[in-house]
Design a protein around this motif. Structure first.
Motif, PDB file in Angstrom:
ATOM      1  N   PHE A  41      -3.256   0.554  12.908  1.00 47.08           N
ATOM      2  CA  PHE A  41      -3.967   1.335  11.894  1.00 47.08           C
ATOM      3  C   PHE A  41      -3.566   0.799  10.514  1.00 47.08           C
ATOM      4  CE2 PHE A  41      -4.146   5.409   9.284  1.00 47.08           C
ATOM      5  CZ  PHE A  41      -5.522   5.361   9.128  1.00 47.08           C
ATOM      6  N   ILE A  42      -4.526   0.188   9.817  1.00 46.85           N
ATOM      7  CA  ILE A  42      -4.300  -0.421   8.502  1.00 46.85           C
ATOM      8  C   ILE A  42      -4.903   0.509   7.447  1.00 46.85           C
ATOM      9  CG2 ILE A  42      -4.891  -2.427   7.065  1.00 46.85           C
ATOM     10  CD1 ILE A  42      -5.156  -4.032   9.767  1.00 46.85           C
ATOM     11  N   TYR A  43      -4.125   0.856   6.413  1.00 48.93           N
ATOM     12  CA  TYR A  43      -4.647   1.846   5.453  1.00 48.93           C
ATOM     13  C   TYR A  43      -4.023   1.632   4.078  1.00 48.93           C
ATOM     14  CZ  TYR A  43      -0.116   4.040   6.244  1.00 48.93           C
ATOM     15  OH  TYR A  43       1.240   4.259   6.331  1.00 48.93           O
ATOM     16  N   ASP A  44      -4.643   2.247   3.067  1.00 43.51           N
ATOM     17  CA  ASP A  44      -4.180   2.158   1.683  1.00 43.51           C
ATOM     18  C   ASP A  44      -3.068   3.175   1.443  1.00 43.51           C
ATOM     19  OD1 ASP A  44      -3.796   2.148  -1.028  1.00 43.51           O
ATOM     20  OD2 ASP A  44      -5.914   2.298  -1.576  1.00 43.51           O
ATOM     21  N   ALA A  45      -1.848   2.683   1.275  1.00 46.08           N
ATOM     22  CA  ALA A  45      -0.698   3.568   1.090  1.00 46.08           C
ATOM     23  C   ALA A  45      -0.635   4.131  -0.334  1.00 46.08           C
ATOM     24  CB  ALA A  45       0.591   2.813   1.400  1.00 46.08           C
ATOM     25  N   ASP A  46      -1.510   3.654  -1.231  1.00 45.40           N
ATOM     26  CA  ASP A  46      -1.549   4.192  -2.601  1.00 45.40           C
ATOM     27  C   ASP A  46      -2.546   5.347  -2.716  1.00 45.40           C
ATOM     28  OD1 ASP A  46       0.098   2.009  -3.148  1.00 45.40           O
ATOM     29  OD2 ASP A  46      -1.556   0.768  -3.897  1.00 45.40           O
ATOM     30  N   ASP A  47      -3.295   5.597  -1.656  1.00 49.30           N
ATOM     31  CA  ASP A  47      -4.340   6.626  -1.707  1.00 49.30           C
ATOM     32  C   ASP A  47      -3.713   7.984  -1.376  1.00 49.30           C
ATOM     33  OD1 ASP A  47      -6.420   8.448  -0.797  1.00 49.30           O
ATOM     34  OD2 ASP A  47      -7.768   6.731  -0.842  1.00 49.30           O
ATOM     35  N   ALA A  64      -1.058   5.029  16.653  1.00 55.06           N
ATOM     36  CA  ALA A  64      -1.137   3.573  16.454  1.00 55.06           C
ATOM     37  C   ALA A  64       0.009   3.069  15.578  1.00 55.06           C
ATOM     38  CB  ALA A  64      -2.475   3.232  15.805  1.00 55.06           C
ATOM     39  N   GLN A  65       0.251   1.755  15.656  1.00 56.35           N
ATOM     40  CA  GLN A  65       1.242   1.132  14.771  1.00 56.35           C
ATOM     41  C   GLN A  65       0.653   1.063  13.369  1.00 56.35           C
ATOM     42  OE1 GLN A  65       2.970  -2.543  16.474  1.00 56.35           O
ATOM     43  NE2 GLN A  65       1.811  -2.033  18.313  1.00 56.35           N
ATOM     44  N   LYS A  66       1.389   1.616  12.402  1.00 62.74           N
ATOM     45  CA  LYS A  66       0.853   1.717  11.052  1.00 62.74           C
ATOM     46  C   LYS A  66       1.175   0.465  10.236  1.00 62.74           C
ATOM     47  CE  LYS A  66       2.537   5.928  10.198  1.00 62.74           C
ATOM     48  NZ  LYS A  66       2.728   7.286   9.642  1.00 62.74           N
ATOM     49  N   LEU A  67       0.139  -0.100   9.603  1.00 57.48           N
ATOM     50  CA  LEU A  67       0.302  -1.256   8.722  1.00 57.48           C
ATOM     51  C   LEU A  67      -0.325  -0.928   7.367  1.00 57.48           C
ATOM     52  CD1 LEU A  67      -0.557  -4.168  11.191  1.00 57.48           C
ATOM     53  CD2 LEU A  67       1.694  -3.644  10.239  1.00 57.48           C
ATOM     54  N   PRO A  68       0.457  -0.327   6.463  1.00 54.54           N
ATOM     55  CA  PRO A  68      -0.100   0.044   5.159  1.00 54.54           C
ATOM     56  C   PRO A  68      -0.269  -1.163   4.237  1.00 54.54           C
ATOM     57  CG  PRO A  68       2.224   0.692   5.327  1.00 54.54           C
ATOM     58  CD  PRO A  68       1.853   0.075   6.644  1.00 54.54           C
ATOM     59  N   PHE A  69      -1.080  -0.992   3.196  1.00 51.32           N
ATOM     60  CA  PHE A  69      -1.112  -1.982   2.108  1.00 51.32           C
ATOM     61  C   PHE A  69      -0.986  -1.238   0.786  1.00 51.32           C
ATOM     62  CE2 PHE A  69      -5.574  -1.207   3.343  1.00 51.32           C
ATOM     63  CZ  PHE A  69      -6.173  -0.855   2.142  1.00 51.32           C
ATOM     64  N   SER A  70      -0.312  -1.887  -0.184  1.00 56.01           N
ATOM     65  CA  SER A  70      -0.045  -1.200  -1.440  1.00 56.01           C
ATOM     66  C   SER A  70       0.046  -2.177  -2.598  1.00 56.01           C
ATOM     67  CB  SER A  70       1.291  -0.450  -1.334  1.00 56.01           C
ATOM     68  OG  SER A  70       1.685   0.017  -2.607  1.00 56.01           O
ATOM     69  N   MET A  71      -0.387  -1.712  -3.780  1.00 57.77           N
ATOM     70  CA  MET A  71      -0.206  -2.510  -4.992  1.00 57.77           C
ATOM     71  C   MET A  71       0.892  -1.895  -5.853  1.00 57.77           C
ATOM     72  SD  MET A  71      -4.068  -3.598  -5.968  1.00 57.77           S
ATOM     73  CE  MET A  71      -3.624  -4.424  -7.483  1.00 57.77           C
ATOM     74  N   LYS A  88       3.986  -0.330  -4.379  1.00 53.76           N
ATOM     75  CA  LYS A  88       5.358  -0.327  -3.855  1.00 53.76           C
ATOM     76  C   LYS A  88       5.583  -1.454  -2.849  1.00 53.76           C
ATOM     77  CE  LYS A  88       3.720   3.711  -1.247  1.00 53.76           C
ATOM     78  NZ  LYS A  88       2.675   4.260  -2.098  1.00 53.76           N
ATOM     79  N   LYS A  89       6.846  -1.867  -2.742  1.00 56.00           N
ATOM     80  CA  LYS A  89       7.215  -2.904  -1.793  1.00 56.00           C
ATOM     81  C   LYS A  89       7.354  -2.244  -0.411  1.00 56.00           C
ATOM     82  CE  LYS A  89      10.502  -6.631  -1.100  1.00 56.00           C
ATOM     83  NZ  LYS A  89      11.597  -7.426  -1.621  1.00 56.00           N
ATOM     84  N   LEU A  90       6.815  -2.866   0.612  1.00 61.64           N
ATOM     85  CA  LEU A  90       6.825  -2.263   1.953  1.00 61.64           C
ATOM     86  C   LEU A  90       7.652  -3.106   2.918  1.00 61.64           C
ATOM     87  CD1 LEU A  90       2.964  -1.580   2.130  1.00 61.64           C
ATOM     88  CD2 LEU A  90       4.704   0.134   1.662  1.00 61.64           C
ATOM     89  N   GLU A  91       8.270  -2.412   3.881  1.00 63.74           N
ATOM     90  CA  GLU A  91       9.016  -3.104   4.944  1.00 63.74           C
ATOM     91  C   GLU A  91       8.048  -3.841   5.867  1.00 63.74           C
ATOM     92  OE1 GLU A  91      12.636  -2.736   5.697  1.00 63.74           O
ATOM     93  OE2 GLU A  91      12.369  -2.363   3.547  1.00 63.74           O
ATOM     94  N   GLY A  99       3.654  -4.481   6.494  1.00 69.31           N
ATOM     95  CA  GLY A  99       2.317  -4.330   5.911  1.00 69.31           C
ATOM     96  C   GLY A  99       2.131  -5.307   4.760  1.00 69.31           C
ATOM     97  N   ALA A 100       1.254  -4.948   3.814  1.00 69.70           N
ATOM     98  CA  ALA A 100       0.915  -5.856   2.714  1.00 69.70           C
ATOM     99  C   ALA A 100       1.240  -5.207   1.373  1.00 69.70           C
ATOM    100  CB  ALA A 100      -0.572  -6.205   2.781  1.00 69.70           C
ATOM    101  N   TYR A 101       1.820  -5.992   0.466  1.00 68.64           N
ATOM    102  CA  TYR A 101       2.117  -5.446  -0.866  1.00 68.64           C
ATOM    103  C   TYR A 101       2.046  -6.561  -1.903  1.00 68.64           C
ATOM    104  CZ  TYR A 101       6.803  -7.339   0.089  1.00 68.64           C
ATOM    105  OH  TYR A 101       7.838  -8.164   0.400  1.00 68.64           O
ATOM    106  N   LEU A 102       2.159  -6.154  -3.165  1.00 66.19           N
ATOM    107  CA  LEU A 102       2.056  -7.098  -4.264  1.00 66.19           C
ATOM    108  C   LEU A 102       3.446  -7.399  -4.803  1.00 66.19           C
ATOM    109  CD1 LEU A 102      -0.527  -8.301  -5.411  1.00 66.19           C
ATOM    110  CD2 LEU A 102      -0.493  -6.566  -7.201  1.00 66.19           C
ATOM    111  N   GLU A 103       3.780  -8.674  -4.942  1.00 62.06           N
ATOM    112  CA  GLU A 103       5.041  -9.064  -5.568  1.00 62.06           C
ATOM    113  C   GLU A 103       4.672 -10.011  -6.702  1.00 62.06           C
ATOM    114  OE1 GLU A 103       9.109  -9.181  -3.504  1.00 62.06           O
ATOM    115  OE2 GLU A 103       8.192 -11.130  -3.138  1.00 62.06           O
ATOM    116  N   ASP A 104       4.882  -9.579  -7.949  1.00 59.72           N
ATOM    117  CA  ASP A 104       4.369 -10.296  -9.121  1.00 59.72           C
ATOM    118  C   ASP A 104       2.850 -10.451  -8.950  1.00 59.72           C
ATOM    119  OD1 ASP A 104       6.977 -10.459 -10.072  1.00 59.72           O
ATOM    120  OD2 ASP A 104       7.345 -12.287  -8.928  1.00 59.72           O
ATOM    121  N   THR A 105       2.355 -11.697  -8.834  1.00 52.96           N
ATOM    122  CA  THR A 105       0.897 -11.850  -8.654  1.00 52.96           C
ATOM    123  C   THR A 105       0.581 -12.359  -7.243  1.00 52.96           C
ATOM    124  OG1 THR A 105       1.024 -14.072  -9.558  1.00 52.96           O
ATOM    125  CG2 THR A 105       0.470 -12.305 -11.104  1.00 52.96           C
TER     126      THR A 105
END
Length: 444
Positions: free
Chosen positions: A210-216, A230-237, A239-242, A244-250
């Motif tokens: 389950f992929i979802y927006d962790a900022d929402d 389901a196994q959760k795979l968040p994405f965020s702009m 916060k840093k995540l253990e 899933g997907a996140y933004l580090e600098d650009t």
């Protein structure tokens, strides 16, 4: 022989008829409106019994199962009668899933789902994964199941399609975001719409993702109260995540199963914050399917975007005309206005689905110099923005709206069609609205 009755003769209805016939059902299709010629031809060729411009109850109420098109509300008299008679009423997505073992990547959300669906299909194709794309866009899931040509399905799923599922489950589910939309179909209760979106993960197991927006905030609040298997795979702009997907600098960083993938946001062909999130969701799927990192980067860089979504049409007298007809709710329009770099003449209006315009006020104040209303009833728009912009004009057709925009625009301005409303008062659908806009611009 089981009797399958289909209500609605559009893409999902005819797809279901094709699959039902192939699986040995006695099929009858009924549409209250007129069925398009291309669909009539298919039904006639396959010798499927059908009718249009009426619903003959005696041929419908003897069904073993009924598939209703997503456009027909639960409150329709015929649907109420079917339920009263204990006849199962399901969606095409549910029906098709009964006959397919092929894994599904399912994408839903108030905004971004079409872009994410197209982007995933683009990535899989470039990664040489044999996948078919459809659902709420393009081909129906049922038709693709009947053709049985693919190893994966990439499906855009609307809340209306998810309302009619019982056992359907995607192997990978994506929820892009949740903002108020279609509230006219959900008793004007936001929580009903939220529940509807989360149906995408209701049948998932620990083997699924389950992929979802962790900022929402709406998504995170719901997940705090409702466990997901389901196994959760968040994405965020933010916060840093253990995981899933996140933004580090650009850079986008994706961590899954001890593997890491990075790419610069400047390499993504679609710009804007919301598109960075769309890219995160799509790249997460690509990582799960072990597509080569180089292929992911190249695909992100050469993806062309979706028609009617912030689509640059033409520059005339140094004024850029932008078609965002797909923005059928306030949140989609928020993204559009946010991405405008210069003074904007904004064309909006249509069928209001319970819109609240408050969130747009600061952006309108900052970026919009004139508003052109394009709808039958514009009272709410006039109340919301009448005191903020100097020019607020009402028009009755796309041609008139575009000509008015041409008159009001100065060099360096944008003219943005981003309606924030459904299109059914003046147009067939949002595609028709977008095409009319593009034609009107080309005719200036």
């Amino acid at each position: 022989m089981e009797r399958l009755v289909i209500l609605g003769g559009g893409e999902s209805g005819v797809g279901t008829a094709i699959l039902g016939k192939e699986k040995g059902y006695e099929v009858f299709l009924s549409d209250k409106g007129r069925i398009k010629d291309k669909y009539r031809d298919v039904l006639t060729k396959l010798e499927i019994d059908w009718e249009d411009e009426k619903h003959s109850e005696e041929k419908i109420l003897n069904a073993n199962v009924v598939m209703k098109s997503p456009g027909i509300p639960e409150t329709a008299a015929l649907v109420v009668k079917l339920r009263k008679n204990d006849i199962p009423v399901i969606s095409e997505i549910e029906f098709a899933s009964w006959f397919s073992e092929t894994p599904v990547i399912g994408i839903t959300g108030s905004n971004g789902k079409t872009t994410v669906t197209n982007l995933i299909q683009h990535l899989l194709k470039n990664g040489e994964v044999n996948s078919g794309m459809g659902g709420n866009i393009g081909n129906s899931y049922a038709k693709m199941v009947a053709e049985n040509k693919h190893n994966w399905f990439v499906l855009e799923l609307s809340s209306f399609q998810l309302d009619g599922i019982e056992d359907f489950k995607p192997h990978i589910a994506i929820l892009t975001n949740i903002t108020p939309d279609h509230l006219d179909r959900y008793d004007y209760k936001f929580e009903n719409y939220i529940e509807s979106k989360f149906r995408i993960t209701k049948n998932q197991t620990a083997e699924d993702y389950f992929i979802y927006d962790a900022d929402d905030p709406v998504i995170t609040e719901w997940l705090e109260k409702n466990p997901v298997k389901a196994q959760k795979l968040p994405f965020s702009m933010e916060k840093k995540l253990e995981k899933g997907a996140y933004l580090e600098d650009t850079n986008i960083v994706i961590k899954i199963n001890n593997t890491e993938f990075t790419m610069s946001t400047s390499d993504i062909s679609l710009q804007g914050k919301h598109n960075t999130k769309n890219a995160m969701a799509a790249a997460t799927v690509s990582q799960l399917l072990r597509i080569r990192k180089q292929t992911i980067r190249e695909s992100m860089a050469n993806f062309q975007g979706v028609e009617h979504r912030l689509e640059k049409v033409l520059k005339i007298n140094n004024v850029m005309y932008i078609n965002d007809s797909k923005a059928t709710n306030v949140n989609a329009t928020y993204y559009a206005l946010e991405s405008m770099e210069s003074e904007t003449i904004w064309i909006l209006g249509g069928v209001d689905k319970g819109n609240v315009y408050d969130d747009l006020l600061p952006l309108v104040n900052e970026k919009v110099k004139a508003i052109i209303c394009l709808g039958v009833d514009n009272e709410k728009i006039k109340r919301a923005f009448g005191n903020i912009v100097e020019n607020l004009v009402e028009t009755g057709s796309m041609d008139e709206a575009v000509k008015m925009a041409y008159r009001l625009a100065d060099k360096g301005d944008n003219v943005l069609l981003s309606p924030a409303c459904a299109s059914f008062d003046l147009f067939e659908n949002y595609e028709d609205r977008g095409r009319q806009f593009k034609n009107a611009v080309r005719n200036l």
